[in-house]
Design a protein around this motif. Structure first.
Motif, PDB file in Angstrom:
ATOM      1  N   ASN A 118      -8.472 -12.812  17.728  1.00  0.00           N
ATOM      2  CA  ASN A 118      -9.215 -11.654  17.521  1.00  0.00           C
ATOM      3  C   ASN A 118      -9.795 -11.436  16.020  1.00  0.00           C
ATOM      4  OD1 ASN A 118     -10.253  -9.438  19.470  1.00  0.00           O
ATOM      5  ND2 ASN A 118      -9.671  -8.086  17.667  1.00  0.00           N
ATOM      6  N   ALA A 119     -11.362 -11.261  15.888  1.00  0.00           N
ATOM      7  CA  ALA A 119     -11.817 -11.086  14.716  1.00  0.00           C
ATOM      8  C   ALA A 119     -11.124 -10.102  13.842  1.00  0.00           C
ATOM      9  CB  ALA A 119     -13.230 -10.989  14.937  1.00  0.00           C
ATOM     10  N   VAL A 120     -10.608  -9.131  14.203  1.00  0.00           N
ATOM     11  CA  VAL A 120      -9.840  -8.025  13.511  1.00  0.00           C
ATOM     12  C   VAL A 120      -8.607  -7.654  14.000  1.00  0.00           C
ATOM     13  CG1 VAL A 120     -12.208  -6.894  12.719  1.00  0.00           C
ATOM     14  CG2 VAL A 120     -11.074  -6.186  14.761  1.00  0.00           C
ATOM     15  N   GLN A 121      -7.878  -6.907  13.385  1.00  0.00           N
ATOM     16  CA  GLN A 121      -6.565  -6.366  13.935  1.00  0.00           C
ATOM     17  C   GLN A 121      -6.556  -5.766  15.157  1.00  0.00           C
ATOM     18  OE1 GLN A 121      -4.158  -3.930  11.312  1.00  0.00           O
ATOM     19  NE2 GLN A 121      -2.241  -4.681  11.940  1.00  0.00           N
ATOM     20  N   PRO A 122      -6.033  -6.258  16.151  1.00  0.00           N
ATOM     21  CA  PRO A 122      -6.116  -5.856  17.478  1.00  0.00           C
ATOM     22  C   PRO A 122      -5.500  -4.403  17.505  1.00  0.00           C
ATOM     23  CG  PRO A 122      -5.391  -7.946  17.792  1.00  0.00           C
ATOM     24  CD  PRO A 122      -5.205  -7.789  16.339  1.00  0.00           C
ATOM     25  N   SER A 123      -4.341  -4.170  16.995  1.00  0.00           N
ATOM     26  CA  SER A 123      -3.969  -2.747  16.866  1.00  0.00           C
ATOM     27  C   SER A 123      -3.056  -2.826  15.654  1.00  0.00           C
ATOM     28  CB  SER A 123      -3.208  -2.271  18.280  1.00  0.00           C
ATOM     29  OG  SER A 123      -2.031  -3.091  18.436  1.00  0.00           O
ATOM     30  N   ALA A 124      -2.395  -1.632  15.435  1.00  0.00           N
ATOM     31  CA  ALA A 124      -1.284  -1.600  14.067  1.00  0.00           C
ATOM     32  C   ALA A 124      -0.020  -2.456  14.418  1.00  0.00           C
ATOM     33  CB  ALA A 124      -1.025  -0.189  14.189  1.00  0.00           C
ATOM     34  N   GLU A 125       0.310  -2.740  15.622  1.00  0.00           N
ATOM     35  CA  GLU A 125       1.636  -3.600  15.727  1.00  0.00           C
ATOM     36  C   GLU A 125       1.267  -5.008  15.685  1.00  0.00           C
ATOM     37  OE1 GLU A 125       0.318  -1.627  18.309  1.00  0.00           O
ATOM     38  OE2 GLU A 125       1.346  -0.032  18.374  1.00  0.00           O
ATOM     39  N   PHE A 126       0.280  -5.573  15.621  1.00  0.00           N
ATOM     40  CA  PHE A 126      -0.007  -6.869  15.316  1.00  0.00           C
ATOM     41  C   PHE A 126       0.044  -7.222  13.853  1.00  0.00           C
ATOM     42  CE2 PHE A 126      -1.748  -6.556  19.566  1.00  0.00           C
ATOM     43  CZ  PHE A 126      -1.437  -7.561  20.021  1.00  0.00           C
ATOM     44  N   ILE A 127       0.590  -8.683  13.654  1.00  0.00           N
ATOM     45  CA  ILE A 127       0.905  -8.969  12.227  1.00  0.00           C
ATOM     46  C   ILE A 127      -0.126 -10.579  12.171  1.00  0.00           C
ATOM     47  CG2 ILE A 127       2.230  -9.782  10.555  1.00  0.00           C
ATOM     48  CD1 ILE A 127       4.528  -8.369  11.916  1.00  0.00           C
ATOM     49  N   ALA A 128      -0.784 -10.450  11.023  1.00  0.00           N
ATOM     50  CA  ALA A 128      -1.651 -11.554  10.830  1.00  0.00           C
ATOM     51  C   ALA A 128      -0.821 -12.717  10.445  1.00  0.00           C
ATOM     52  CB  ALA A 128      -2.548 -11.419   9.639  1.00  0.00           C
ATOM     53  N   VAL A 129      -1.070 -14.023  11.105  1.00  0.00           N
ATOM     54  CA  VAL A 129      -0.255 -15.136  10.951  1.00  0.00           C
ATOM     55  C   VAL A 129      -1.346 -16.442  10.708  1.00  0.00           C
ATOM     56  CG1 VAL A 129       1.744 -14.590  12.290  1.00  0.00           C
ATOM     57  CG2 VAL A 129      -0.018 -15.634  13.302  1.00  0.00           C
TER      58      VAL A 129
END
Length: 296
Positions: free
Chosen positions: A264-275
């Motif tokens: 996804n181009a931006v964080q999908p929701s607050a529970e997701f972490i960038a890797v």
């Protein structure tokens, strides 16, 4: 020397379009052709190797027009198909001597020196007196590399060479291929992403006979920077997340929960972490869209 393929097509009598207006340029070094089973990889490899004719298009390697002058390419081609032959009851040394004779090396002294060299390159010299029929799968694949090196090829094609090999045999085979691929063009066809990541300095993803993406493995990963996200979920929630997000892959944890990877181009929701992006992510994105992928 550069291999240049332009507008290549091949449709079989059963109506299957194996190669679909394909365009590709491959330079010196290890080139990974990555795609699922049935993507058209073997059809493309056989066409480049002059084992079948396309319906249309052109292939050139340096100044050789491959489709018009098959023999000129064959003189500098090394080809290891997915299934490499049936072995008679002959030692590796004797069989290589036979192949070298077929390739026009008539001097016995020259053949002996060349056979010793290719057996040492492929780490088979100590097994040179053994029947090739009794070799393990990995040893047979390395023998396949030994035989194709006999004519000092400028273009090497290997089709799914690590399929069925155990991890140790795969590692030894890749090391051999890495060594021989420094001064020529090597096309390494595989459905195993890890092989391309370990071995290749350039790559393309193929499906449906079409090139979906071409880039270096490093470049392909960098294009996805800050666009790959992960989250741990219950396995019963996977279907709901697949419906809501662009889930690329998932893997189990020890507690039977799942880690999902989402594009996804931006964080999908607050529970997701960038890797950090992986080459698997590049591969799955290309296959999910199943259309040519420009730089993201």
């Amino acid at each position: 020397m550069k291999l240049v393929i332009k507008d290549l097509t091949k449709t079989y009598k059963n109506g299957v379009k194996a190669i679909d207006h394909l365009n590709l340029e491959i330079g010196t070094g290890m080139f990974g052709l990555l795609g699922p089973n049935g993507a058209g990889k073997s059809s493309l490899m056989r066409t480049i190797a002059t084992l079948q004719k396309p319906d249309s298009g052109t292939i050139t390697f340096g100044d050789i027009n491959v489709l018009e002058d098959n023999m000129a390419l064959r003189k500098i081609l090394g080809y290891l198909p997915q299934s490499f032959g049936v072995y008679p009851k002959m030692s590796a040394e004797a069989l290589l001597d036979y192949f070298a004779t077929l390739k026009g090396i008539h001097s016995k002294t020259e053949r002996q020196a060349l056979i010793k060299e290719v057996l040492e390159i492929t780490n088979l010299y100590e097994m040179r007196k053994k029947y090739v029929a009794g070799y393990s799968g990995g040893m047979k694949q390395r023998f396949g590399i030994a035989q194709l090196l006999l004519n000092n090829p400028k273009l090497i094609i290997v089709d799914e060479p690590t399929a069925g090999l155990d991890p140790a045999e795969r590692h030894r085979f890749l090391n051999v291929l890495r060594e021989v691929g420094t001064n020529c063009t090597v096309i390494f066809s595989t459905h195993i992403v890890e092989d391309v990541k370990e071995l290749c300095n350039d790559m393309a993803i193929l499906n449906g006979g079409r090139i979906l993406k071409q880039a270096t493995p490093t470049q392909a990963r960098l294009e996805l920077k800050n666009r790959i996200w992960t989250k741990t979920i219950d396995r019963d929630d996977l279907e709901a997340h697949e419906a809501q997000f662009n889930v690329l892959s998932s893997n189990y944890n020890e507690d039977n929960s799942l880690n999902i990877r989402v594009f996804n181009a931006v964080q999908p929701s607050a529970e997701f972490i960038a890797v950090e992006p992986q080459l698997d992510d590049v591969y799955f994105i290309a296959l999910k869209t199943d259309e040519p992928v420009a730089a993201l």
